[in-house]
Design a protein around this motif. Structure first.
Motif, PDB file in Angstrom:
ATOM      1  N   THR A  30      27.057  57.840  14.866  1.00 29.25           N
ATOM      2  CA  THR A  30      26.406  59.106  14.535  1.00 29.25           C
ATOM      3  C   THR A  30      27.102  60.264  15.243  1.00 29.25           C
ATOM      4  OG1 THR A  30      24.301  57.965  14.265  1.00 29.25           O
ATOM      5  CG2 THR A  30      24.207  60.347  14.607  1.00 29.25           C
ATOM      6  N   HIS A  31      27.459  60.044  16.497  1.00 38.27           N
ATOM      7  CA  HIS A  31      28.141  61.069  17.284  1.00 38.27           C
ATOM      8  C   HIS A  31      29.490  61.406  16.660  1.00 38.27           C
ATOM      9  CE1 HIS A  31      30.032  62.924  20.877  1.00 38.27           C
ATOM     10  NE2 HIS A  31      28.796  63.135  21.299  1.00 38.27           N
ATOM     11  N   VAL A  32      30.255  60.381  16.286  1.00 34.55           N
ATOM     12  CA  VAL A  32      31.559  60.590  15.655  1.00 34.55           C
ATOM     13  C   VAL A  32      31.394  61.331  14.329  1.00 34.55           C
ATOM     14  CG1 VAL A  32      33.431  59.352  14.494  1.00 34.55           C
ATOM     15  CG2 VAL A  32      32.745  58.690  16.800  1.00 34.55           C
ATOM     16  N   ALA A  33      30.418  60.915  13.521  1.00 32.33           N
ATOM     17  CA  ALA A  33      30.205  61.560  12.226  1.00 32.33           C
ATOM     18  C   ALA A  33      29.844  63.033  12.377  1.00 32.33           C
ATOM     19  CB  ALA A  33      29.104  60.826  11.458  1.00 32.33           C
ATOM     20  N   GLY A  34      29.076  63.359  13.416  1.00 33.14           N
ATOM     21  CA  GLY A  34      28.726  64.755  13.653  1.00 33.14           C
ATOM     22  C   GLY A  34      29.939  65.605  13.973  1.00 33.14           C
ATOM     23  N   ILE A  35      30.865  65.055  14.750  1.00 28.35           N
ATOM     24  CA  ILE A  35      32.095  65.785  15.052  1.00 28.35           C
ATOM     25  C   ILE A  35      32.882  66.028  13.777  1.00 28.35           C
ATOM     26  CG2 ILE A  35      34.321  65.663  16.255  1.00 28.35           C
ATOM     27  CD1 ILE A  35      32.887  63.926  18.380  1.00 28.35           C
ATOM     28  N   VAL A  36      32.939  65.027  12.921  1.00 23.92           N
ATOM     29  CA  VAL A  36      33.695  65.151  11.674  1.00 23.92           C
ATOM     30  C   VAL A  36      33.088  66.206  10.769  1.00 23.92           C
ATOM     31  CG1 VAL A  36      34.400  63.972   9.554  1.00 23.92           C
ATOM     32  CG2 VAL A  36      34.521  62.771  11.743  1.00 23.92           C
ATOM     33  N   GLY A  37      31.759  66.144  10.528  1.00 26.52           N
ATOM     34  CA  GLY A  37      31.258  66.973   9.443  1.00 26.52           C
ATOM     35  C   GLY A  37      29.838  67.475   9.537  1.00 26.52           C
ATOM     36  N   SER A  96      27.551  66.190  20.339  1.00 27.83           N
ATOM     37  CA  SER A  96      27.423  65.936  18.910  1.00 27.83           C
ATOM     38  C   SER A  96      26.087  65.263  18.646  1.00 27.83           C
ATOM     39  CB  SER A  96      28.588  65.077  18.406  1.00 27.83           C
ATOM     40  OG  SER A  96      28.537  64.926  16.989  1.00 27.83           O
ATOM     41  N   ASP A  97      25.889  64.891  17.393  1.00 29.12           N
ATOM     42  CA  ASP A  97      24.616  64.317  16.965  1.00 29.12           C
ATOM     43  C   ASP A  97      24.368  62.946  17.575  1.00 29.12           C
ATOM     44  OD1 ASP A  97      23.687  66.297  14.849  1.00 29.12           O
ATOM     45  OD2 ASP A  97      25.721  65.861  14.178  1.00 29.12           O
ATOM     46  N   TRP A  98      23.094  62.592  17.627  1.00 29.48           N
ATOM     47  CA  TRP A  98      22.632  61.295  18.102  1.00 29.48           C
ATOM     48  C   TRP A  98      21.454  60.881  17.231  1.00 29.48           C
ATOM     49  CZ3 TRP A  98      25.484  58.524  21.223  1.00 29.48           C
ATOM     50  CH2 TRP A  98      24.960  57.395  21.863  1.00 29.48           C
ATOM     51  N   PRO A  99      21.207  59.606  17.072  1.00 30.85           N
ATOM     52  CA  PRO A  99      20.095  59.201  16.206  1.00 30.85           C
ATOM     53  C   PRO A  99      18.762  59.829  16.592  1.00 30.85           C
ATOM     54  CG  PRO A  99      21.475  57.320  16.715  1.00 30.85           C
ATOM     55  CD  PRO A  99      21.975  58.455  17.564  1.00 30.85           C
ATOM     56  N   ASP A 100      17.877  59.878  15.596  1.00 28.53           N
ATOM     57  CA  ASP A 100      16.513  60.401  15.766  1.00 28.53           C
ATOM     58  C   ASP A 100      16.495  61.886  16.085  1.00 28.53           C
ATOM     59  OD1 ASP A 100      15.448  57.820  15.331  1.00 28.53           O
ATOM     60  OD2 ASP A 100      15.759  57.307  17.437  1.00 28.53           O
ATOM     61  N   GLY A 101      17.465  62.635  15.536  1.00 26.67           N
ATOM     62  CA  GLY A 101      17.456  64.078  15.685  1.00 26.67           C
ATOM     63  C   GLY A 101      17.833  64.586  17.051  1.00 26.67           C
ATOM     64  N   ARG A 102      18.478  63.745  17.841  1.00 30.53           N
ATOM     65  CA  ARG A 102      18.855  64.147  19.187  1.00 30.53           C
ATOM     66  C   ARG A 102      20.347  64.485  19.251  1.00 30.53           C
ATOM     67  NH1 ARG A 102      17.157  59.186  22.625  1.00 30.53           N
ATOM     68  NH2 ARG A 102      17.784  58.106  20.707  1.00 30.53           N
ATOM     69  N   TYR A 103      20.799  64.864  20.449  1.00 29.50           N
ATOM     70  CA  TYR A 103      22.201  65.206  20.682  1.00 29.50           C
ATOM     71  C   TYR A 103      22.641  64.537  21.982  1.00 29.50           C
ATOM     72  CZ  TYR A 103      21.000  68.603  17.175  1.00 29.50           C
ATOM     73  OH  TYR A 103      20.557  69.173  16.017  1.00 29.50           O
ATOM     74  N   ALA A 104      23.949  64.324  22.094  1.00 30.16           N
ATOM     75  CA  ALA A 104      24.472  63.669  23.291  1.00 30.16           C
ATOM     76  C   ALA A 104      25.850  64.220  23.607  1.00 30.16           C
ATOM     77  CB  ALA A 104      24.550  62.156  23.080  1.00 30.16           C
ATOM     78  N   ALA A 105      26.197  64.202  24.895  1.00 27.38           N
ATOM     79  CA  ALA A 105      27.515  64.619  25.356  1.00 27.38           C
ATOM     80  C   ALA A 105      28.297  63.370  25.737  1.00 27.38           C
ATOM     81  CB  ALA A 105      27.387  65.558  26.554  1.00 27.38           C
TER      82      ALA A 105
END
Length: 292
Positions: A33-40, A219-228
């Motif tokens: 999910t984190h990788v996908a958020g960076i992409v798009g 970037s994004d994290w599951p359940d509507g969260r974010y992570a570094a």
């Protein structure tokens, strides 16, 4: 893109609705999910924005029930992505169970051949195959050690392996693969990033694992969260997003043309005063720059 998504968790494509989602019985993180958020990740005023905001992403699950990225999973995923029109295939992982595969070993040679054929198939179909360089701080162009293989042993520590330069990380060291190293926020090579003359293609932001939200990559994290997080996984995702934008702007280009476009636009690496930077070849063609 649900219609282009599938699970290859057992080495065969399963395109049933939601098959690509994590298996509740397997311990999995939000890394994908984190990788996908960076992409798009879309530019909607919330959270983060990806390199290619709103690009359509196919979720192709590779991780099997044993928590491994085996060659059969990778081959299945590469072929599935290629056959469903992918312009970029992000590979932020290494093939299990051997961190590095040595062609002198018959079994490992077979893995190199199998994943190599799949990566070549994807490239011929028009997809740029992007891979992380790895987080071991090692020179891929030199002799090195491996203390993690095989990582699916039943018990006991892995034996220490002394490896020559012929031993490769899959899929990152395959011919034609765009292999990405990581830099920190200041543009210096990340200490954890693998590198190597002739072994890496580009450098991109990977962040500092101890830097928190200001120094790592949010970037994004599951359940509507974010992570570094930090790592060459994050760096590869930046390049995959850039490929997506380049493919949209230059539909006439194939995989090799898109890769050459990014390499030609890359900024020179080696910040002033960084000793040994050029000799160690941290940056490949240079630091990722969007060429438009």
């Amino acid at each position: 893109d649900p219609k282009a998504s599938a699970s290859c968790a057992d080495g065969r494509p399963d395109a049933r609705t939601g098959a690509w989602r994590p298996d509740p019985g397997v311990v999995e993180s939000g890394h994908g999910t984190h990788v996908a958020g960076i992409v798009g990740a879309t530019r909607d005023g919330h959270g983060v924005t990806g390199v290619a905001p709103g690009v359509r992403i196919a979720a192709v699950r590779l991780l099997g029930p044993l928590g491994q990225y085996y060659a059969e999973n990778i081959v299945c995923g590469m072929l599935w992505a290629a056959d469903h029109g992918a312009k970029a295939v992000n590979n932020s992982y290494f093939a299990d169970p051997w961190k590095y595969n040595c062609p002198g070993d018959a079994d490992q040679a077979a893995l190199i051949a199998a994943v190599g054929r799949a990566a070549g198939y994807a490239r011929r179909a028009g997809a740029v195959v992007v891979a992380s360089a790895g987080n071991d701080g090692q020179d891929l162009g030199a002799s090195r050690t491996d203390e993690r293989s095989p990582n699916d042993r039943v018990s006991g520590p892995a034996p220490l392996r002394h490896l020559g330069t012929e031993c490769v990380r899959l899929p990152g060291e395959l011919p034609g693969v765009v292999t990405v190293t990581a830099v920190n926020r200041d543009g210096h090579p990340a200490a954890y990033s693998n590198y190597g003359r002739g072994r890496v293609s580009l450098a991109a932001p990977g962040g500092d694992p101890d830097g928190g939200p200001q120094g790592a990559v949010v970037s994004d994290w599951p359940d509507g969260r974010y992570a570094a997080l930090a790592g060459t996984s994050m760096a590869a995702a930046h390049v995959t997003g850039a490929v997506a934008v380049a493919a949209a702007l230059h539909p006439e280009l194939g995989a090799d043309g898109l890769a050459a476009l990014l390499a030609g636009a890359a900024a020179p690496g080696c910040p002033p005063g960084l000793l040994g930077c050029g000799e160690r070849q941290y940056f490949g063609a240079g630091l990722l720059v969007l060429p438009w």
